[in-house]
Design an enzyme around this catalytic site. Structure first.
Site, short mmCIF file in Angstrom:
data_model
loop_
_atom_site.label_atom_id
_atom_site.label_comp_id
_atom_site.label_asym_id
_atom_site.label_seq_id
_atom_site.Cartn_x
_atom_site.Cartn_y
_atom_site.Cartn_z
N ARG A 1 28.53 41.76 49.41
CA ARG A 1 29.12 41.68 48.06
C ARG A 1 30.04 40.46 47.94
O ARG A 1 30.10 39.81 46.89
CB ARG A 1 29.90 42.97 47.73
CG ARG A 1 28.96 44.14 47.43
CD ARG A 1 29.67 45.48 47.52
NE ARG A 1 30.74 45.63 46.57
CZ ARG A 1 31.78 46.47 46.72
NH1 ARG A 1 31.84 47.24 47.80
NH2 ARG A 1 32.69 46.54 45.81
N LYS B 1 41.01 44.85 40.55
CA LYS B 1 40.70 44.82 39.11
C LYS B 1 40.80 46.23 38.52
O LYS B 1 41.43 46.43 37.48
CB LYS B 1 39.28 44.27 38.87
CG LYS B 1 39.06 42.88 39.44
CD LYS B 1 37.64 42.36 39.19
CE LYS B 1 36.54 43.16 39.84
NZ LYS B 1 36.54 43.11 41.33
N ARG C 1 39.28 52.17 50.97
CA ARG C 1 39.31 52.75 49.62
C ARG C 1 38.66 54.13 49.63
O ARG C 1 37.64 54.37 50.26
CB ARG C 1 38.55 51.86 48.64
CG ARG C 1 38.34 52.55 47.29
CD ARG C 1 37.94 51.63 46.18
NE ARG C 1 36.74 50.90 46.47
CZ ARG C 1 36.32 49.89 45.73
NH1 ARG C 1 37.04 49.49 44.68
NH2 ARG C 1 35.21 49.26 46.03
N ARG D 1 29.79 38.60 35.45
CA ARG D 1 29.70 38.27 36.87
C ARG D 1 28.75 37.12 37.13
O ARG D 1 28.57 36.74 38.27
CB ARG D 1 29.15 39.48 37.62
CG ARG D 1 30.21 40.35 38.24
CD ARG D 1 29.46 41.55 38.80
NE ARG D 1 30.01 42.03 40.01
CZ ARG D 1 30.79 43.11 40.08
NH1 ARG D 1 31.16 43.75 39.01
NH2 ARG D 1 31.20 43.53 41.25
N ARG E 1 32.80 55.13 48.71
CA ARG E 1 31.63 54.62 48.00
C ARG E 1 30.59 54.10 48.99
O ARG E 1 30.95 53.48 50.00
CB ARG E 1 32.06 53.46 47.08
CG ARG E 1 32.42 53.90 45.69
CD ARG E 1 33.07 52.83 44.86
NE ARG E 1 32.44 51.53 44.84
CZ ARG E 1 32.88 50.49 44.13
NH1 ARG E 1 33.97 50.64 43.36
NH2 ARG E 1 32.28 49.33 44.16
#
Ligand code: AP5
Length: 214
Positions: free
Chosen positions: A171, A13, A127, A88, A160
């Protein structure tokens, strides 16, 4: 154009929103980025949000709805916006519709980016994010020119806190339970287009642009 990008953590996203900003000249509104900014600044909202984010849970609806309400009233959203990571929950989607109705506006498109779980785990664990400008990279799929350093601002790249595998699995569960009902929600509103999010970043951008023009 008022657009929502929907999809699980790691679907792309944020990556796609950054490309769409250039294409459509409208801002990206990422609740995740706004919340991480508040955590970094140690604001009261950031201090409240941090525990939820570190646990891979959603921040309470009231907090994020307040953020969005304030952000959508800013002048740079007049020509449109790209919502990334909001809504969400069904309560957030209902609140968004009300905020927009009060502004005489509505959502034009919802793009759902579909990626399987194994690929999501690989993307998220690889990431890296720039500590200064927030630009995202992937150690294999989208590496910086110099390892560990942002191409744009030369600041350090970091992983992160919520990208560790255990938090990431949480998540994904939260996405299934609380966010995936929005697929049916926006199907009922006749706004949803689903695209397969596997392929090169450029190929996926093309698919999104085609869906928006179709
Ligand atoms: P948030 O920051 O929104 O995280 P997320 O939705 O979990 O999304 P991600 O940022 O992890 O993934 P993405 O889809 O943007 O993927 P990306 O483009 O980076 O939220 C974080 C937390 O904040 C939440 O857990 C929650 O606590 C809180 N929060 C935020 N919004 C909230 C809300 N509305 N309500 C309540 N709480 C909220 O791509 C991932 C990786 O894959 C990158 O490394 C990228 O380089 C790579 N990649 C991208 N595309 C491709 C491709 N096509 N092929 C290969 N690799 C690719």
């Amino acid at each position: 154009m008022n657009l929502i990008l929907l999809g699980p953590p790691g679907a792309g996203k944020g990556t796609q929103a950054k490309l769409l900003i250039k294409q459509y000249q409208i801002p990206q509104i990422s609740t995740g980025d706004i919340l991480r900014g508040a955590v970094k600044e140690m604001t009261p909202m950031g201090l409240k949000a941090k525990a939820y984010m570190d646990a891979g849970a959603l921040v309470p609806d009231g907090v994020v709805i307040g953020i969005i309400q304030e952000r959508l009233n800013q002048a740079d959203c007049d020509k449109g916006f790209i919502l990334d990571g909001f809504p969400r929950t069904v309560a957030q989607a209902d609140a968004l519709a009300k905020v927009l109705a009060d502004l005489g506006r509505s959502i034009d498109h919802v793009i759902s980016i579909v990626v399987d779980k194994e690929e999501l785990l690989e993307r998220i664990t690889g990431r890296r994010t720039c500590r200064n400008c927030g630009k995202g990279y992937h150690v294999t799929f989208d590496p910086p020119k110099n390892a560990g350093v942002c191409d744009d601002c030369s600041a350090e790249l970091y992983q992160r806190d919520d990208d560790r595998e255990d938090t990431m699995r949480k998540r994904l569960e939260v996405y299934e339970q609380q966010t995936s009902p929005l697929i049916a929600y926006y199907q009922r509103e006749l706004l949803l287009r689903s695209i397969q999010g596997v392929g090169s970043i450029e190929e996926i951008q093309q698919k999104i642009v085609s869906a928006l023009q179709g």
